[in-house]
Design an enzyme around this catalytic site. Structure first.
Site, short mmCIF file in Angstrom:
data_model
loop_
_atom_site.label_atom_id
_atom_site.label_comp_id
_atom_site.label_asym_id
_atom_site.label_seq_id
_atom_site.Cartn_x
_atom_site.Cartn_y
_atom_site.Cartn_z
N LEU A 21 -8.63 8.43 -7.64
CA LEU A 21 -8.18 7.43 -8.63
C LEU A 21 -8.46 6.61 -6.87
CD1 LEU A 21 -6.23 8.88 -10.93
CD2 LEU A 21 -8.32 8.57 -11.32
N ALA A 22 -8.56 5.13 -7.61
CA ALA A 22 -7.89 4.00 -6.66
C ALA A 22 -7.40 4.20 -5.85
CB ALA A 22 -8.11 2.49 -7.82
N CYS A 23 -6.24 4.55 -6.27
CA CYS A 23 -4.57 4.14 -6.06
C CYS A 23 -4.83 5.69 -4.88
CB CYS A 23 -3.45 4.35 -6.67
SG CYS A 23 -3.60 5.91 -8.08
N GLY A 24 -5.77 6.14 -4.58
CA GLY A 24 -5.64 6.82 -3.51
C GLY A 24 -5.15 8.38 -4.36
N ASP A 25 -4.92 8.72 -5.77
CA ASP A 25 -4.36 9.88 -5.97
C ASP A 25 -5.52 11.02 -6.66
OD1 ASP A 25 -2.16 9.42 -6.05
OD2 ASP A 25 -1.02 9.08 -8.25
#
Length: 180
Positions: free
Chosen positions: A156-160
């Site tokens: 995901l964009a958040c790195g998750d």
């Protein structure tokens, strides 16, 4: 596979996945659809109206209170002409607003005023997607007859890593073809 003569409204909300809406618009136009876009205020933080206008070859609708060139109420005229309204991407916010019937922007007003098929393509952080409120809102929209193109697992964009990535554009187009 053709969408010739079909009016497809693509709603773009405030998610990093908004850039993928450009590919969806391009694919729909290529299939012969008349595509009009409703770009929310938060969606415009990620992509521009000019990009969507260029790809759709139509004016992009963004403001409830824009002065029309002709006497026309945008959310009603868009709602009436739509065969399908697809929200690509759909944030937790738009899903929640639609689930409770909140109509406070052009996209939510058009959806609530329309008898068209509604397709929701979620894209958000995994924790937001799994939250009890979001799950309840999704079930509510399904009970209204809205179709969902489920998000995917991945980075995901958040790195998750997890569920919440926008479904591949070709899957979204397949559902639109089926519903149109």
């Amino acid at each position: 596979m053709s969408l010739k003569g079909k009016n497809i409204i693509v709603g773009i909300t405030g998610s990093i996945a908004a850039y993928k809406a450009c590919d969806a618009v391009r694919a729909l136009v290529k299939l012969g659809a008349n595509v009009e876009c409703i770009l929310t205020k938060n969606g415009a933080e990620f992509i521009t109206a000019l990009t969507l206008q260029t790809l759709s070859k139509n004016k992009v609708h963004a403001c409830m209170f824009e002065t029309p060139k002709e006497w026309e109420i945008d959310h009603i005229s868009l709602a009436k002409k739509a065969d399908v309204i697809a929200v690509v991407p759909a944030t937790a916010d738009i899903i929640a607003r639609l689930a409770v019937g909140r109509a406070d922007d052009l996209l939510s007003c058009a959806i609530l005023a329309s008898k068209a098929k509604i397709i929701i393509c979620p894209a958000m952080n995994s924790n937001m997607l799994r939250h009890k409120a979001t799950k309840k809102n999704i079930e509510t929209l399904k009970s209204y007859g809205y179709k969902f193109v489920n998000s995917q697992e991945g980075e995901l964009a958040c790195g998750d890593k997890g569920d919440g990535r926008l479904a591949p554009v070709d899957e979204i187009i397949k559902v639109i073809l089926k519903e149109a």
